[in-house]
Design a protein around this motif. Structure first.
Motif, PDB file in Angstrom:
ATOM      1  N   ASN A   1       0.823  -1.211   0.000  1.00  0.00           N
ATOM      2  CA  ASN A   1       0.000   0.000   0.000  1.00  0.00           C
ATOM      3  C   ASN A   1       0.854   1.256   0.000  1.00  0.00           C
ATOM      4  O   ASN A   1       0.476   2.276  -0.579  1.00  0.00           O
ATOM      5  CB  ASN A   1      -0.951   0.005   1.190  1.00  0.00           C
TER       6      ASN A   1
ATOM      7  N   LYS B   1       1.789   1.824  -3.492  1.00  0.00           N
ATOM      8  CA  LYS B   1       0.642   2.328  -4.255  1.00  0.00           C
ATOM      9  C   LYS B   1       0.451   3.825  -4.017  1.00  0.00           C
ATOM     10  O   LYS B   1       0.211   4.591  -4.952  1.00  0.00           O
ATOM     11  CB  LYS B   1      -0.622   1.566  -3.845  1.00  0.00           C
ATOM     12  N   GLU B   2       0.542   4.212  -2.761  1.00  0.00           N
ATOM     13  CA  GLU B   2       0.229   5.597  -2.422  1.00  0.00           C
ATOM     14  C   GLU B   2       1.325   6.571  -2.830  1.00  0.00           C
ATOM     15  O   GLU B   2       1.074   7.771  -2.938  1.00  0.00           O
ATOM     16  CB  GLU B   2      -0.030   5.704  -0.912  1.00  0.00           C
ATOM     17  N   ARG B   3       2.528   6.094  -3.074  1.00  0.00           N
ATOM     18  CA  ARG B   3       3.616   7.008  -3.446  1.00  0.00           C
ATOM     19  C   ARG B   3       4.035   6.815  -4.903  1.00  0.00           C
ATOM     20  O   ARG B   3       3.655   7.582  -5.778  1.00  0.00           O
ATOM     21  CB  ARG B   3       4.810   6.810  -2.500  1.00  0.00           C
TER      22      ARG B   3
ATOM     23  N   PHE C   1       0.989   6.189  -7.346  1.00  0.00           N
ATOM     24  CA  PHE C   1       0.131   7.381  -7.429  1.00  0.00           C
ATOM     25  C   PHE C   1       0.775   8.424  -8.340  1.00  0.00           C
ATOM     26  O   PHE C   1       0.107   9.082  -9.140  1.00  0.00           O
ATOM     27  CB  PHE C   1      -0.113   7.974  -6.036  1.00  0.00           C
ATOM     28  N   ASN C   2       2.115   8.573  -8.265  1.00  0.00           N
ATOM     29  CA  ASN C   2       2.822   9.532  -9.127  1.00  0.00           C
ATOM     30  C   ASN C   2       2.718   9.163 -10.598  1.00  0.00           C
ATOM     31  O   ASN C   2       2.735  10.030 -11.468  1.00  0.00           O
ATOM     32  CB  ASN C   2       4.304   9.618  -8.728  1.00  0.00           C
TER      33      ASN C   2
ATOM     34  N   GLY D   1      -1.894   8.496 -10.923  1.00  0.00           N
ATOM     35  CA  GLY D   1      -2.862   9.421 -10.326  1.00  0.00           C
ATOM     36  C   GLY D   1      -3.888   8.711  -9.449  1.00  0.00           C
ATOM     37  O   GLY D   1      -3.647   7.610  -8.943  1.00  0.00           O
ATOM     38  N   GLU D   2      -5.046   9.311  -9.322  1.00  0.00           N
ATOM     39  CA  GLU D   2      -6.066   8.799  -8.403  1.00  0.00           C
ATOM     40  C   GLU D   2      -6.606   7.429  -8.803  1.00  0.00           C
ATOM     41  O   GLU D   2      -7.095   6.679  -7.966  1.00  0.00           O
ATOM     42  CB  GLU D   2      -7.232   9.796  -8.298  1.00  0.00           C
ATOM     43  N   ASP D   3      -6.525   7.091 -10.085  1.00  0.00           N
ATOM     44  CA  ASP D   3      -7.054   5.797 -10.541  1.00  0.00           C
ATOM     45  C   ASP D   3      -6.437   4.629  -9.784  1.00  0.00           C
ATOM     46  O   ASP D   3      -7.092   3.607  -9.563  1.00  0.00           O
ATOM     47  CB  ASP D   3      -6.789   5.612 -12.037  1.00  0.00           C
TER      48      ASP D   3
ATOM     49  N   LEU E   1      -5.655   4.356  -6.748  1.00  0.00           N
ATOM     50  CA  LEU E   1      -6.168   4.167  -5.395  1.00  0.00           C
ATOM     51  C   LEU E   1      -7.296   3.136  -5.358  1.00  0.00           C
ATOM     52  O   LEU E   1      -7.596   2.571  -4.312  1.00  0.00           O
ATOM     53  CB  LEU E   1      -6.654   5.500  -4.820  1.00  0.00           C
ATOM     54  N   LYS E   2      -7.909   2.861  -6.524  1.00  0.00           N
ATOM     55  CA  LYS E   2      -8.988   1.876  -6.595  1.00  0.00           C
ATOM     56  C   LYS E   2      -8.436   0.448  -6.727  1.00  0.00           C
ATOM     57  O   LYS E   2      -9.176  -0.525  -6.654  1.00  0.00           O
ATOM     58  CB  LYS E   2      -9.884   2.165  -7.804  1.00  0.00           C
TER      59      LYS E   2
END
Length: 291
Positions: free
Chosen positions: A42, A45-47, A50-51, A54-56, A58-59
């Motif tokens: 996780n 995923k979040e770092r 995400f870069n 993007g927000e996609d 997070l799903k």
């Protein structure tokens, strides 16, 4: 190798963009989690992801992906990283070491499936000329498919090395046979035929009636030079030397006194085939009564 990978990429069935997009996220997760084995799925995923997405992203349930492919603990990720590094090292080494094949790496063990995809990603990053086809392959192929591609890549490398090794052996056999042939050509058994032919050219140069013979002999020596055979010295008149100046060959005559110089002529020119000396230069002292 590049043509092979490009062909594989072209032959892959076109998949739905959604599947390719999901594969891109999977590949990015594999690459980044193996760079930072201590970081949680996780956290990746979040770092890092995400870069990239993007927000996609997070799903996406990367933890589920990590569990399915046994990447959900630092120890497991480190094992996969070590396998991937070893596989990459063996593949790079196989380009110069003719004995490296994939089966040597797999003796007595089975690699994690995800190792094969990680290997392809790493090779694409290292060998930029292969980057584009490899990227298409890992985006359009599941991990079992990537395993097959990796096996084929090692086989391809092994076949290429086998061909190169065969050519090298053929050259070495050919070289050794020619070396022995030329040694015999200028040996006592043939009455030093090469030297006699070279000296004969010198004699014929002043005889215009021997033009045809000169032409044939010069063409013969032109052929010798084209295959790598050449005299070490050129035929010439008597010349004066010191002992140091003739250390590269053999000497016939009275011993040299300290710092003495003597008149000599070339009894034998000496011959090389490539870098191999097949017969030495022989210098013969010219006696004063012969001058």
């Amino acid at each position: 190798m590049k043509k092979y990978l490009e062909k594989v990429a072209q032959e892959l069935r076109l998949l739905e963009p959604k599947f390719i997009y999901g594969n891109q996220i999977d590949n990015a997760f594999i690459e980044n989690s193996l760079k930072k084995v201590e970081k949680s799925p996780n956290g990746i995923k979040e770092r890092e992801l995400f870069n990239l997405f993007g927000e996609d992203v997070l799903k996406v349930n990367v933890l589920k992906f990590a569990r399915v492919f046994k990447m959900d603990t630092p120890r497991l990720r480190e094992e996969i990283k070590n396998e991937k590094d070893e596989l990459v090292e063996k593949f790079i080494e196989s380009s110069s070491n003719k004995e490296i094949v994939l089966i040597d790496l797999l003796k007595g063990r089975k690699l994690y499936y995800v190792t094969y995809k990680a290997f392809l990603i790493e090779i694409g990053n290292r060998k930029l000329d292969l980057k584009e086809p490899i990227t298409k392959i890992v985006e359009n192929t599941d991990i079992k498919g990537c395993k097959k591609i990796v096996e084929d890549m090692f086989k391809f490398q092994d076949r290429k090395n086998l061909k190169e090794n065969t050519r090298e052996l053929e050259k070495s056999f050919e070289s050794e046979e020619l070396t022995q042939f030329f040694k015999k050509l200028n040996s006592r058994n043939t009455d030093y035929l090469l030297d006699r032919l070279a000296f004969l050219i010198k004699e014929l140069e002043s005889d215009e009636s021997k033009e045809k013979e000169m032409f044939l002999l010069k063409n013969l020596f032109k052929f010798f030079r084209s295959v790598g055979l050449s005299p070490i010295k050129k035929y010439g008149d008597n010349f004066e030397v010191t002992l140091k100046e003739i250390e590269d060959g053999e000497y016939i005559g009275e011993p040299f006194k300290e710092l003495e110089s003597k008149k000599v002529n070339l009894e034998r020119l000496g011959w090389r085939y490539g870098k191999v000396q097949i017969s030495p230069v022989v210098y013969k002292e010219v006696k004063k009564e012969e001058l």
